[in-house]
Each structure stands twice: as structure tokens, then as C-alpha cells.
Design a protein around this motif. Structure first.
Motif, PDB file in Angstrom:
ATOM      1  N   VAL A  59      -4.960 -17.665   2.182  1.00  0.00           N
ATOM      2  CA  VAL A  59      -4.442 -16.919   1.038  1.00  0.00           C
ATOM      3  C   VAL A  59      -3.172 -16.203   1.465  1.00  0.00           C
ATOM      4  O   VAL A  59      -3.148 -15.520   2.500  1.00  0.00           O
ATOM      5  CB  VAL A  59      -5.460 -15.886   0.514  1.00  0.00           C
ATOM      6  CG1 VAL A  59      -4.911 -15.187  -0.720  1.00  0.00           C
ATOM      7  CG2 VAL A  59      -6.791 -16.562   0.201  1.00  0.00           C
ATOM      8  N   LEU A  60      -2.120 -16.377   0.681  1.00  0.00           N
ATOM      9  CA  LEU A  60      -0.851 -15.709   0.964  1.00  0.00           C
ATOM     10  C   LEU A  60      -0.778 -14.417   0.173  1.00  0.00           C
ATOM     11  O   LEU A  60      -1.108 -14.377  -1.011  1.00  0.00           O
ATOM     12  CB  LEU A  60       0.323 -16.615   0.573  1.00  0.00           C
ATOM     13  CG  LEU A  60       0.318 -18.013   1.196  1.00  0.00           C
ATOM     14  CD1 LEU A  60       1.560 -18.773   0.757  1.00  0.00           C
ATOM     15  CD2 LEU A  60       0.239 -17.948   2.722  1.00  0.00           C
ATOM     16  N   THR A  61      -0.348 -13.368   0.823  1.00  0.00           N
ATOM     17  CA  THR A  61      -0.190 -12.101   0.127  1.00  0.00           C
ATOM     18  C   THR A  61       1.101 -11.426   0.541  1.00  0.00           C
ATOM     19  O   THR A  61       1.723 -11.796   1.536  1.00  0.00           O
ATOM     20  CB  THR A  61      -1.379 -11.156   0.373  1.00  0.00           C
ATOM     21  OG1 THR A  61      -1.269 -10.021  -0.484  1.00  0.00           O
ATOM     22  CG2 THR A  61      -1.413 -10.678   1.821  1.00  0.00           C
ATOM     23  N   LYS A  62       1.475 -10.437  -0.236  1.00  0.00           N
ATOM     24  CA  LYS A  62       2.709  -9.700   0.012  1.00  0.00           C
ATOM     25  C   LYS A  62       2.478  -8.233  -0.299  1.00  0.00           C
ATOM     26  O   LYS A  62       1.716  -7.893  -1.210  1.00  0.00           O
ATOM     27  CB  LYS A  62       3.828 -10.249  -0.885  1.00  0.00           C
ATOM     28  CG  LYS A  62       5.154  -9.517  -0.752  1.00  0.00           C
ATOM     29  CD  LYS A  62       6.159 -10.013  -1.779  1.00  0.00           C
ATOM     30  CE  LYS A  62       7.463  -9.241  -1.684  1.00  0.00           C
ATOM     31  NZ  LYS A  62       8.430  -9.649  -2.731  1.00  0.00           N
ATOM     32  N   GLY A  63       3.134  -7.382   0.443  1.00  0.00           N
ATOM     33  CA  GLY A  63       3.117  -5.967   0.106  1.00  0.00           C
ATOM     34  C   GLY A  63       4.174  -5.676  -0.948  1.00  0.00           C
ATOM     35  O   GLY A  63       5.278  -6.223  -0.891  1.00  0.00           O
ATOM     36  N   VAL A  64       3.832  -4.865  -1.914  1.00  0.00           N
ATOM     37  CA  VAL A  64       4.791  -4.485  -2.964  1.00  0.00           C
ATOM     38  C   VAL A  64       4.869  -2.964  -3.016  1.00  0.00           C
ATOM     39  O   VAL A  64       3.942  -2.263  -2.601  1.00  0.00           O
ATOM     40  CB  VAL A  64       4.382  -5.043  -4.338  1.00  0.00           C
ATOM     41  CG1 VAL A  64       4.409  -6.567  -4.326  1.00  0.00           C
ATOM     42  CG2 VAL A  64       3.005  -4.543  -4.753  1.00  0.00           C
ATOM     43  N   PRO A  65       5.979  -2.431  -3.507  1.00  0.00           N
ATOM     44  CA  PRO A  65       6.101  -0.973  -3.593  1.00  0.00           C
ATOM     45  C   PRO A  65       4.969  -0.371  -4.413  1.00  0.00           C
ATOM     46  O   PRO A  65       4.586  -0.909  -5.453  1.00  0.00           O
ATOM     47  CB  PRO A  65       7.457  -0.776  -4.285  1.00  0.00           C
ATOM     48  CG  PRO A  65       8.219  -2.018  -3.997  1.00  0.00           C
ATOM     49  CD  PRO A  65       7.203  -3.117  -3.970  1.00  0.00           C
ATOM     50  N   ASP A  66       4.458   0.732  -3.919  1.00  0.00           N
ATOM     51  CA  ASP A  66       3.443   1.466  -4.664  1.00  0.00           C
ATOM     52  C   ASP A  66       4.171   2.370  -5.653  1.00  0.00           C
ATOM     53  O   ASP A  66       4.560   3.484  -5.335  1.00  0.00           O
ATOM     54  CB  ASP A  66       2.583   2.289  -3.704  1.00  0.00           C
ATOM     55  CG  ASP A  66       1.408   2.954  -4.408  1.00  0.00           C
ATOM     56  OD1 ASP A  66       1.336   2.863  -5.651  1.00  0.00           O
ATOM     57  OD2 ASP A  66       0.578   3.576  -3.727  1.00  0.00           O
ATOM     58  N   PHE A  67       4.366   1.844  -6.854  1.00  0.00           N
ATOM     59  CA  PHE A  67       5.166   2.555  -7.848  1.00  0.00           C
ATOM     60  C   PHE A  67       4.531   3.876  -8.262  1.00  0.00           C
ATOM     61  O   PHE A  67       5.191   4.734  -8.840  1.00  0.00           O
ATOM     62  CB  PHE A  67       5.397   1.664  -9.064  1.00  0.00           C
ATOM     63  CG  PHE A  67       6.227   0.444  -8.766  1.00  0.00           C
ATOM     64  CD1 PHE A  67       7.571   0.565  -8.460  1.00  0.00           C
ATOM     65  CD2 PHE A  67       5.657  -0.823  -8.765  1.00  0.00           C
ATOM     66  CE1 PHE A  67       8.336  -0.557  -8.166  1.00  0.00           C
ATOM     67  CE2 PHE A  67       6.415  -1.941  -8.470  1.00  0.00           C
ATOM     68  CZ  PHE A  67       7.765  -1.811  -8.182  1.00  0.00           C
TER      69      PHE A  67
END
Length: 284
Positions: A5-13
Motif C-alpha cells: 500500500v502506498l501512502t503519503k503524508g499531507v499537511p494537517d490543515f
């Protein structure tokens, strides 16, 4: 079955602290980060596959060292047997194409080649939805997108899936694809466990992954561009054909809001408030 499974971190808005450099690139090391919400649908699809068919789930990401916490979040919240982080400065500021080439190299380096690779629908920051399909292209694998349910026929080495046609929730088609295969899970995906044995297996694995997440470093592997035998000219910023023309600032909530202090013990204070909200409570 081995699934990745590929994942990415995204900004915690929710934090409201998103940092960009002078060229418009997100400074991920200075920005609070969480696991991309859509990737959890992909991770649940992989978890369902491992429960029903047995096997191993690998969670992989490309990003700065802080993404270890993103991988830990996915392991604890859903499931993973092991974690892989592709990380060094040469990979920084990559667009989706440079990211896809790097991730595909990471997948090919795994000791056991996967039967399935899962990716989320799109990320909460870029929202392009490109990385999954581009990674499938780099691997030369068939890809099925907008998947809302799936089954694996191990004897025939086939994926059978239901998918939304062009993302339209009113039209669904059933498709087949040979393994190995790449799957993009739609936000409409809902895992199902019809058998009692599957539900018990799900419970046991959830307990195991939560314990494993507490010492996630024991099952974490970090690879840099040299480990993956990648030329720095073709990854990261140097290998990214995308040019950032501009970045719109994220609007912030007003720093001051009008508020009325109400004494909860004083009926005279409460009466006008109740009169104001009563119509909403009745649906008017």
C-alpha cells in the motif's frame, strides 16, 4: 498474497501551519503532517485481502524522516506487517512523475514481489490522482481505478472488482485483471467480512498491528536513492518536469469572533439562546 500500500503524508490543515519556500514548494519538514485520508481506504482494501486470502501487507511511503510517524499511524489505525520509507534529500520536491519512478523502484527492490499494489484515490494536498497510475505505468502492470469492492481468485490469479464508471456513483461495472495488478481504491470502498472466521481473523490482526505499532522501528526499513540505484538527475526536483506557477495561501479563520457569554445557571441568560436554536432543532 503479498500486498503493498502506498501512502503519503499531507499537511494537517487543522493545525493551520503550512510552510512553503520561496519557490512555492511545500516545506514538509516544517509542516505538521498526517496520513493522507484517502490512503486509508486503500489500506483497508489491502487488509481485507490479507484477512480473506492470507498473506503480508507492506506499507510504503516516500518523504522526509518525519514520515515514519505517518507509517506508524497507518499501521496502528488500520494494519501493516512492515513499513518502508524511501527518504533522502535527493528525493525532495519531487512531482508525481519523479515520485512514481522512485516508488516503483522501491517496490521492485522488495525481497518478495507483491501480487497487488494499492493506492488512494488522490491526496488532500495536490489532488492530482497521478501518482498511483504513474507508478503502475512504471511497473508495467494493469491498473483498476475507482474500486469499491474486490475479490481475489488465487487459482486463476485474477482480481475481480467492482468499480465506479468514470467516478460516477450511479454506474458500476465489474472487471477482471490478471495478477500482479495495481488497484486505486475509491473513497466509496467498504471492506466486508462475511465469514465468522474472517471476522475473528480481523480482530486478531487488529490487536497484533496495534502492538506492533508501538515498536514500529523494529519493522521499518529506510532506503535512500543509492539503495534504490537511482540517478539523482531523474528523481526529486531535478527529475520533475512539473513547474509550480504559484501557490494560493490557505485562508485562515478570523482571529476574532463575536461571542455571547451565557451563565448556564441563570434561566434568564439561557432563555434567549434556547429561543434562537429551537427552530433548528425542529428542522425549520
Amino acid at each position: 498474497m503479498h500486498t503493498v500500500v502506498l501512502t503519503k503524508g499531507v499537511p494537517d490543515f487543522r493545525e493551520g501551519k503550512v510552510s512553503f519556500d520561496e519557490d512555492g514548494h511545500l516545506e514538509r519538514g516544517k509542516t505538521p503532517t498526517v496520513m493522507n485520508p484517502n490512503d486509508k481506504h486503500a489500506l483497508r482494501a489491502a487488509f481485507q485481502t490479507s484477512v480473506r486470502n492470507g498473506g503480508h501487507v507492506t506499507l510504503m511511503s516516500m518523504g522526509p524522516p518525519g514520515y515514519q510517524e505517518v507509517l506508524q499511524e497507518g499501521m496502528a489505525d488500520v494494519y501493516a506487517d512492515d513499513l518502508y520509507l524511501l527518504s533522502d534529500r535527493e528525493m525532495g520536491a519531487a512531482d508525481t512523475w519523479a515520485t512514481a519512478m522512485t516508488v516503483a523502484s522501491g517496490i521492485e527492490k522488495l525481497e518478495t514481489q507483491p501480487d497487488l499494489v494499492f493506492a488512494g484515490f488522490k491526496t488532500a494536498d495536490g489532488e492530482t490522482g497521478h501518482t498511483g497510475p504513474q507508478t503502475a505505468y512504471c511497473l508495467g502492470w494493469p491498473i483498476v481505478t475507482h474500486v469499491i469492492s474486490l475479490d481475489i481468485d488465487e487459482d486463476e490469479e485474477l482480481l475481480r472488482a467492482k468499480r465506479l464508471v468514470d467516478g460516477d456513483v450511479t454506474e458500476i461495472e465489474t472487471v477482471e485483471a490478471p495478477l500482479p495488478c495495481f488497484v486505486v481504491a475509491d473513497p466509496e470502498f467498504e471492506p466486508t467480512y462475511r465469514k465468522a472466521t474472517h471476522r475473528l481473523e480481523h480482530k486478531d490482526r487488529r490487536e497484533q498491528t496495534q502492538e506492533r505499532a508501538e515498536d514500529y522501528e523494529d519493522v521499518l526499513t529506510v532506503w535512500d536513492h543509492e539503495d534504490l540505484n537511482l540517478d539523482p538527475d531523474y528523481i526529486g526536483l531535478d527529475g520533475s518536469p512539473t513547474i509550480v506557477a504559484g501557490v494560493d495561501p490557505i485562508p485562515k479563520a478570523p482571529s476574532e469572533r463575536e461571542a455571547t457569554d451565557v451563565d448556564g445557571d441563570d434561566p434568564a441568560d439561557l432563555e434567549p439562546v434556547l429561543d434562537e436554536i429551537a427552530p433548528y432543532a425542529t428542522g425549520d
